[in-house]
Scaffold this motif. Structure first.
Motif, PDB file in Angstrom:
ATOM      1  N   ILE A 128       0.834  -1.214   0.000  1.00 50.60           N
ATOM      2  CA  ILE A 128       0.000   0.000   0.000  1.00 50.60           C
ATOM      3  C   ILE A 128       0.862   1.254   0.000  1.00 50.60           C
ATOM      4  N   ARG A 129       1.918   1.289   0.817  1.00 51.82           N
ATOM      5  CA  ARG A 129       2.804   2.462   0.837  1.00 51.82           C
ATOM      6  C   ARG A 129       3.438   2.671  -0.542  1.00 51.82           C
ATOM      7  N   GLU A 130       3.883   1.576  -1.174  1.00 50.50           N
ATOM      8  CA  GLU A 130       4.485   1.679  -2.498  1.00 50.50           C
ATOM      9  C   GLU A 130       3.474   2.189  -3.526  1.00 50.50           C
ATOM     10  N   LEU A 131       2.217   1.771  -3.387  1.00 51.50           N
ATOM     11  CA  LEU A 131       1.170   2.259  -4.285  1.00 51.50           C
ATOM     12  C   LEU A 131       0.942   3.753  -4.086  1.00 51.50           C
ATOM     13  N   GLN A 132       0.888   4.195  -2.832  1.00 47.18           N
ATOM     14  CA  GLN A 132       0.713   5.621  -2.557  1.00 47.18           C
ATOM     15  C   GLN A 132       1.855   6.444  -3.154  1.00 47.18           C
ATOM     16  N   GLU A 133       3.080   5.951  -3.010  1.00 44.88           N
ATOM     17  CA  GLU A 133       4.232   6.653  -3.582  1.00 44.88           C
ATOM     18  C   GLU A 133       4.148   6.697  -5.101  1.00 44.88           C
ATOM     19  N   ALA A 134       3.695   5.598  -5.716  1.00 44.50           N
ATOM     20  CA  ALA A 134       3.555   5.554  -7.177  1.00 44.50           C
ATOM     21  C   ALA A 134       2.475   6.524  -7.650  1.00 44.50           C
ATOM     22  N   ILE A 135       1.389   6.646  -6.883  1.00 46.90           N
ATOM     23  CA  ILE A 135       0.336   7.608  -7.222  1.00 46.90           C
ATOM     24  C   ILE A 135       0.903   9.021  -7.188  1.00 46.90           C
ATOM     25  N   GLY A 136       1.649   9.350  -6.132  1.00 51.99           N
ATOM     26  CA  GLY A 136       2.265  10.673  -6.025  1.00 51.99           C
ATOM     27  C   GLY A 136       3.190  10.971  -7.192  1.00 51.99           C
ATOM     28  N   ARG A 137       4.039   9.995  -7.553  1.00 51.90           N
ATOM     29  CA  ARG A 137       4.961  10.186  -8.685  1.00 51.90           C
ATOM     30  C   ARG A 137       4.201  10.365  -9.992  1.00 51.90           C
ATOM     31  N   ALA A 138       3.152   9.580 -10.198  1.00 54.87           N
ATOM     32  CA  ALA A 138       2.380   9.673 -11.434  1.00 54.87           C
ATOM     33  C   ALA A 138       1.676  11.024 -11.556  1.00 54.87           C
TER      34      ALA A 138
END
Length: 197
Positions: free
Chosen positions: A160-170
């Motif tokens: 979940i943390r990795e997904l949140q970081e990926a959303i921020g980067r995108a």
């Protein structure tokens, strides 16, 4: 001008927020993932396909960006008129999103392009493949092949943390505005886009 526009878009996204839509086939784990991302049980979760029939939204902060997260009805064929109407609303949400999370059951071996084609997705938003049910494994093997997409488990919270970081980067990227002049309004962005057009 293109660099100034991109910098202005990132700034506007941070100030005003973004629409992030979860979409996928029925029973792919979208609502469980949505609940995990918002931190509470907002969407009904069931093993029965077609539980979500309308768009459910919640505003959350993801890596400092205000995000309107939208859980949508599962896509696919249905003879139920209410479920079909929900699918229509899901497609409208996808078309107006800044980012689309293409959610697939992690036990299925499909890539992003195949999933997008299967769902018939349209729109110009960035798309990220998100695999659910990591706790159940890939083809029955816990912790199996993780070669494509972001792997998550709404049950354990893994990924979940990795997904949140990926959303921020995108949404806003890794880099800042640097030495570029500041663009402070949507009106200024629109004028710069007309200059390029």
């Amino acid at each position: 001008i293109e660099a100034v526009i991109e910098s202005g878009r990132r700034g506007a996204m941070i100030r005003e927020g973004a629409r992030v839509v979860l979409t996928g086939l029925r029973n792919a784990g979208k609502s469980s993932l949505f609940n995990r991302l918002v931190g509470e049980d907002r969407a009904i979760v069931s093993d029965c396909p077609g539980t979500t029939r309308d768009v459910i939204s919640e505003v959350v902060s993801i890596t400092g960006v205000p995000v309107t997260l939208l859980d949508t009805a599962g896509l696919g064929r249905s003879g139920d008129p209410v479920e079909s109407a929900g699918m229509g609303r899901a497609m409208s949400a996808v078309e107006s999103a800044e980012l689309v999370l293409v959610v697939v059951d992690g036990r299925r071996s499909v890539g992003l392009e195949e999933a997008v084609a299967e769902l018939g997705l349209k729109g110009s938003a960035r798309q990220v493949l998100v695999r659910t049910r990591l706790d159940l494994g890939f083809d029955g093997e816990p912790g199996g092949d993780r070669s494509s997409g972001l792997w998550t488990s709404a049950v354990t919270g893994e990924g979940i943390r990795e997904l949140q970081e990926a959303i921020g980067r995108a949404l806003v990227g890794d880099e800042g505005a640097g030495e570029l002049p500041a663009v402070s309004s949507r009106r200024q962005l629109a004028l710069l886009e007309r200059v390029l057009g």
